[in-house]
Design an enzyme around this catalytic site. Structure first.
Site: not given
Ligand code: UD1
Length: 417
Positions: A22-23, A121, A304
């Site tokens: 999915k991701n 998030r 995850d």
């Molecule tokens: C992706 C995955 C999700 C997984 C996550 C962490 C997809 C579609 N989803 O989510 O399944 O749980 O990676 O492995 O690929 N953060 C910020 N600001 C931002 C973006 C992120 O502070 O703008 C923080 C988040 O709160 C978190 C960390 O960075 O603590 C990592 O998040 P991120 O890797 O961005 O997660 P996703 O890409 O949303």
């Protein structure tokens, strides 16, 4: 709303085939917006989140067809720039259309995704990345509103490694003028899969998997075909299920190099994990040993997989400590696992689990995707019947999980309601 009913106590045996990730599928679908034309995607999982991304692309003007596991996306008329709240609120990953839409059309209006079952998030890294590339970005009426006369390559550094922000930055940078260096880039296999796809489209992307990704922008992009990589989280979920039930299963299509952290932890519990022709064989221990786990960005133990591993630790021999470092509040499965008899103490982002010999079936409620998976796994070993409601969460990220588990010998059915 459907329910999943499990009559616990069966050992899992046989073979299961892992679906596409999915991701990996979601950002690759978004990347098709970067060039006009017809794209063919294979091994696309049949999941609610994939359908949602299909809707987002249609709203942006693309034509999307998905049959079995093949998808065709025609982006010739993808000239609209707004991803509406109604879609983005149901799936946060919709935000990955921001970079490609902005880069191709010079403007994008993408709803802020809002909160999640396990807390806020933010998308501040995504916004900052677009600004660093020279875009004007404002937040207006709950939307990210971005515009540019032309993106410019730059060097950017993320404070925390972020999968989604790295993907957005990579995609936007392919159409920027000059080179972009993304420091502290995420190293997840899905980043590599996206980079591979962008290269197939004609982009110059290097360094994926290393923490510093370099995109030489400005190459003309064209449609490409791609096979989606196997889902390492679905793989990990089955690995844990097999370990919990003392089973013996060949997981077809699974890649050990994408699931190393989970495999190593499972081996510590006493499970055997070995590579075989066509996949991974997992043999569960008679009684798993308790081991400690701390989540971390790839190649660390994935957040995850935290909930599923906690289900395993609930029936392990001894006490274990699970520390969640990515999403401090991602523990909605804890009270539900306790309803099944698990002994779990929670202090901020640290859970202490004292293993019990037996869980006992009960009615429980899924509150997010991976929490639902954890409850199903617990149900597989609980005495009597476990009823997991709100399974639409599981349908977001697991293809036919009840059918795959039933084929391995589990007594599990879906009640359509
Ligand atoms: C992706 C995955 C999700 C997984 C996550 C962490 C997809 C579609 N989803 O989510 O399944 O749980 O990676 O492995 O690929 N953060 C910020 N600001 C931002 C973006 C992120 O502070 O703008 C923080 C988040 O709160 C978190 C960390 O960075 O603590 C990592 O998040 P991120 O890797 O961005 O997660 P996703 O890409 O949303």
């Amino acid at each position: 709303m459907d329910k999943i009913i499990i009559d616990g106590g069966q050992r899992l045996e046989g073979e299961v085939t892992i679906s596409g990730a999915k991701n990996a599928a979601l950002p690759i679908m978004a990347a098709t917006l970067l060039a006009p034309g017809v794209f063919h995607l294979g091994n696309v999982p049949s999941l609610a989140d994939v359908r949602t991304m299909g809707h987002v692309l249609r709203v942006l003007g693309a034509a999307v067809e998905h049959h079995d596991h093949s998808m065709t996306i025609d982006t010739t008329n993808a000239r609209y720039h707004e991803a509406p709240y109604e879609l983005v609120k149901t799936m946060r990953a919709s935000v990955c259309v921001l970079g490609p839409t902005l880069a191709r059309l010079g403007r994008a209006r993408v709803s802020l995704p809002g909160g999640c079952a396990w807390g806020p998030r933010p998308v501040d890294f995504h916004i900052r990345a677009m600004k660093e590339l020279g875009a004007r970005v404002e937040i207006e009426h709950g939307y990210i509103v971005a515009s540019t006369e032309g993106l410019r390559g730059t060097t950017m550094h993320f404070d925390t490694s972020s999968v989604g922000a790295t993907e957005n930055a990579m995609m936007a940078a392919t159409l920027a003028d000059g080179a972009t260096v993304i420091e502290n880039a995420a190293r997840e296999p899905e980043i590599g899969a996206l980079a591979e796809f962008l290269r197939a489209m004609g982009a110059d992307v290097r360094g994926d998997g290393t923490g510093t990704v370099v995109v030489e922008g400005g190459h003309e992009l064209h449609p490409a075909d791609v096979e989606i990589i196997p889902d390492r989280i679905e793989t990990g979920t089955f690995m844990v299920a097999i370990a919990m039930t003392g089973g013996d299963v060949l997981i077809r299509g699974a890649k050990l190099d994408h699931a190393t952290a989970v495999a190593m932890k499972l081996r510590e519990t006493g499970a055997q994990v070995s590579e075989e022709d066509g996949g991974l064989r997992v043999r569960g221990p008679v009684w798993p040993r308790a081991v400690n786990v701390t989540t971390a960005p790839y190649p660390g133990f994935p957040t995850d997989m935290q909930a599923q591993f906690m289900a395993l630790m609930s029936i392990a021999d001894g006490s274990s400590v699970i520390t969640e470092t990515i999403y401090a509040d991602r523990f909605s499965h804890v009270p539900e696992l306790k309803r099944l008899g698990a002994q779990i103490g929670l202090d901020r982002n640290i859970a202490v689990i004292t293993g019990v010999r037996k869980l006992s079936g009960a009615k429980v409620m899924a509150t997010d995707l991976r929490a639902s998976a954890a409850l199903i796994l617990a149900g597989l070993v609980a005495e009597g019947e476990t009823e997991v409601s709100r399974v639409y969460h599981i349908d977001r990220g697991y293809e036919a999980i009840e059918k795959k588990l039933a084929a391995l010998g589990a007594r599990i059915t879906r009640l359509k309601q």
